[in-house]
Scaffold this motif. Structure first.
Motif, PDB file in Angstrom:
ATOM      1  N   GLU A  79      -7.775  -1.449  -3.687  1.00 12.65           N
ATOM      2  CA  GLU A  79      -8.207  -0.062  -3.539  1.00 12.65           C
ATOM      3  C   GLU A  79      -7.284   0.848  -4.346  1.00 12.65           C
ATOM      4  N   HIS A  80      -7.892   1.778  -5.030  1.00 16.69           N
ATOM      5  CA  HIS A  80      -7.160   2.852  -5.702  1.00 16.69           C
ATOM      6  C   HIS A  80      -8.109   4.044  -5.740  1.00 16.69           C
ATOM      7  N   GLU A  81      -7.795   5.041  -4.933  1.00 14.82           N
ATOM      8  CA  GLU A  81      -8.668   6.201  -4.802  1.00 14.82           C
ATOM      9  C   GLU A  81      -7.864   7.465  -5.060  1.00 14.82           C
ATOM     10  N   VAL A  82      -8.441   8.369  -5.849  1.00 20.43           N
ATOM     11  CA  VAL A  82      -7.824   9.657  -6.126  1.00 20.43           C
ATOM     12  C   VAL A  82      -8.853  10.728  -5.799  1.00 20.43           C
ATOM     13  N   VAL A  83      -8.480  11.648  -4.902  1.00 22.23           N
ATOM     14  CA  VAL A  83      -9.375  12.745  -4.523  1.00 22.23           C
ATOM     15  C   VAL A  83      -8.585  14.043  -4.514  1.00 22.23           C
ATOM     16  N   THR A  84      -9.288  15.152  -4.592  1.00 19.01           N
ATOM     17  CA  THR A  84      -8.658  16.460  -4.419  1.00 19.01           C
ATOM     18  C   THR A  84      -9.174  17.056  -3.115  1.00 19.01           C
ATOM     19  N   GLU A  85      -8.314  17.827  -2.482  1.00 20.22           N
ATOM     20  CA  GLU A  85      -8.641  18.402  -1.174  1.00 20.22           C
ATOM     21  C   GLU A  85      -7.902  19.727  -1.053  1.00 20.22           C
ATOM     22  N   THR A  86      -8.460  20.635  -0.277  1.00 18.91           N
ATOM     23  CA  THR A  86      -7.812  21.935  -0.082  1.00 18.91           C
ATOM     24  C   THR A  86      -7.242  22.097   1.319  1.00 18.91           C
ATOM     25  N   ILE A 118      -5.862   8.066   9.691  1.00 19.23           N
ATOM     26  CA  ILE A 118      -6.905   7.057   9.940  1.00 19.23           C
ATOM     27  C   ILE A 118      -6.800   5.927   8.921  1.00 19.23           C
ATOM     28  N   TRP A 119      -6.623   6.280   7.643  1.00 22.88           N
ATOM     29  CA  TRP A 119      -6.531   5.268   6.585  1.00 22.88           C
ATOM     30  C   TRP A 119      -5.337   4.358   6.809  1.00 22.88           C
ATOM     31  N   MET A 120      -4.179   4.941   7.144  1.00 25.89           N
ATOM     32  CA  MET A 120      -2.964   4.144   7.323  1.00 25.89           C
ATOM     33  C   MET A 120      -3.045   3.251   8.556  1.00 25.89           C
ATOM     34  N   TRP A 166       0.841  -1.194   0.000  1.00 25.14           N
ATOM     35  CA  TRP A 166       0.000   0.000   0.000  1.00 25.14           C
ATOM     36  C   TRP A 166       0.880   1.250   0.000  1.00 25.14           C
ATOM     37  N   SER A 167       0.300   2.344  -0.450  1.00 28.01           N
ATOM     38  CA  SER A 167       0.994   3.625  -0.430  1.00 28.01           C
ATOM     39  C   SER A 167      -0.026   4.745  -0.554  1.00 28.01           C
ATOM     40  N   ALA A 168       0.414   5.922  -0.198  1.00 29.81           N
ATOM     41  CA  ALA A 168      -0.398   7.132  -0.361  1.00 29.81           C
ATOM     42  C   ALA A 168       0.536   8.244  -0.807  1.00 29.81           C
ATOM     43  N   SER A 169      -0.001   9.161  -1.576  1.00 28.64           N
ATOM     44  CA  SER A 169       0.795  10.317  -1.983  1.00 28.64           C
ATOM     45  C   SER A 169      -0.078  11.567  -1.961  1.00 28.64           C
ATOM     46  N   VAL A 170       0.573  12.687  -1.709  1.00 25.35           N
ATOM     47  CA  VAL A 170      -0.079  13.992  -1.718  1.00 25.35           C
ATOM     48  C   VAL A 170       0.746  14.873  -2.639  1.00 25.35           C
ATOM     49  N   THR A 171       0.091  15.456  -3.633  1.00 23.57           N
ATOM     50  CA  THR A 171       0.775  16.262  -4.642  1.00 23.57           C
ATOM     51  C   THR A 171       0.096  17.615  -4.770  1.00 23.57           C
ATOM     52  N   VAL A 172       0.894  18.683  -4.873  1.00 20.18           N
ATOM     53  CA  VAL A 172       0.366  20.025  -5.088  1.00 20.18           C
ATOM     54  C   VAL A 172      -0.197  20.114  -6.504  1.00 20.18           C
ATOM     55  N   LEU A 173      -1.389  20.670  -6.640  1.00 18.31           N
ATOM     56  CA  LEU A 173      -1.991  20.881  -7.958  1.00 18.31           C
ATOM     57  C   LEU A 173      -1.694  22.292  -8.453  1.00 18.31           C
ATOM     58  N   ASP A 174      -1.474  22.436  -9.764  1.00 15.98           N
ATOM     59  CA  ASP A 174      -1.187  23.744 -10.347  1.00 15.98           C
ATOM     60  C   ASP A 174      -2.303  24.742 -10.081  1.00 15.98           C
ATOM     61  N   GLU A 175      -3.541  24.263 -10.103  1.00 15.83           N
ATOM     62  CA  GLU A 175      -4.693  25.152  -9.939  1.00 15.83           C
ATOM     63  C   GLU A 175      -5.062  25.381  -8.473  1.00 15.83           C
ATOM     64  N   GLY A 176      -4.233  24.883  -7.569  1.00 18.40           N
ATOM     65  CA  GLY A 176      -4.485  25.031  -6.131  1.00 18.40           C
ATOM     66  C   GLY A 176      -5.044  23.754  -5.542  1.00 18.40           C
ATOM     67  N   GLY A 177      -4.812  23.555  -4.296  1.00 17.84           N
ATOM     68  CA  GLY A 177      -5.271  22.343  -3.637  1.00 17.84           C
ATOM     69  C   GLY A 177      -4.264  21.216  -3.804  1.00 17.84           C
ATOM     70  N   TYR A 178      -4.710  20.018  -3.452  1.00 20.28           N
ATOM     71  CA  TYR A 178      -3.831  18.851  -3.427  1.00 20.28           C
ATOM     72  C   TYR A 178      -4.554  17.636  -3.994  1.00 20.28           C
ATOM     73  N   ILE A 180      -4.961  20.860   4.308  1.00 23.07           N
ATOM     74  CA  ILE A 180      -3.908  19.912   4.666  1.00 23.07           C
ATOM     75  C   ILE A 180      -4.191  19.263   6.020  1.00 23.07           C
ATOM     76  N   GLY A 181      -4.919  19.939   6.875  1.00 24.21           N
ATOM     77  CA  GLY A 181      -5.318  19.334   8.146  1.00 24.21           C
ATOM     78  C   GLY A 181      -6.234  18.149   7.926  1.00 24.21           C
ATOM     79  N   ARG A 182      -7.167  18.306   7.010  1.00 25.24           N
ATOM     80  CA  ARG A 182      -8.086  17.213   6.680  1.00 25.24           C
ATOM     81  C   ARG A 182      -7.330  16.051   6.031  1.00 25.24           C
ATOM     82  N   ILE A 183      -6.388  16.363   5.148  1.00 28.79           N
ATOM     83  CA  ILE A 183      -5.588  15.322   4.490  1.00 28.79           C
ATOM     84  C   ILE A 183      -4.793  14.538   5.533  1.00 28.79           C
ATOM     85  N   ALA A 184      -4.123  15.239   6.438  1.00 18.82           N
ATOM     86  CA  ALA A 184      -3.311  14.573   7.463  1.00 18.82           C
ATOM     87  C   ALA A 184      -4.179  13.674   8.341  1.00 18.82           C
ATOM     88  N   LEU A 185      -5.348  14.148   8.741  1.00 16.61           N
ATOM     89  CA  LEU A 185      -6.251  13.344   9.568  1.00 16.61           C
ATOM     90  C   LEU A 185      -6.748  12.122   8.811  1.00 16.61           C
TER      91      LEU A 185
END
Length: 107
Positions: A73-80, A91-93, A50-62, A82-87
């Protein structure tokens, strides 16, 4: 000694073994769109399942990508937030399998 659970590596070379939610937040907060664009989190194993990655998007967000081959499982989402991403990633890990941890516990 390898990380007991997982490690986080950023493009600029930052490395944290078994990062807490706060440590992940700090890694994500350091991301930018020029020379530190991503963080990869995975078990500290030769062939992680398993792995997870967080990447900066050119248009803002991650962009957040989560993969777990044992659960198909393979899930791709966008989020703005970083606190929500870390939480969410913490939990996922915590729900992932950690074969190395189990092997060490049996010794």
């Amino acid at each position: 000694m390898p990380a007991e659970y997982y490690r986080a590596d950023s493009e600029n070379g930052d490395h944290i073994e078994d990062p807490s939610e706060d440590a992940l937040y700090m890694l994500f907060d350091d991301l930018n769109d020029s020379d530190n664009t991503f963080v990869v989190i995975r078990p500290d194993e030769a062939a992680p399942v398993w792995s997870a990655s967080v990447t900066v998007l050119d248009e803002g967000g991650y962009e957040v990508v989560r993969r777990d081959s044992t659960r198909r499982e393979h899930e791709v989402v966008t989020e703005t937030s970083i606190g929500r991403i870390a939480l969410d990633l913490t939990i996922w890990m915590a729900a992932r399998d950690h074969p190395e941890r189990a092997a060490r516990a049996e010794r």
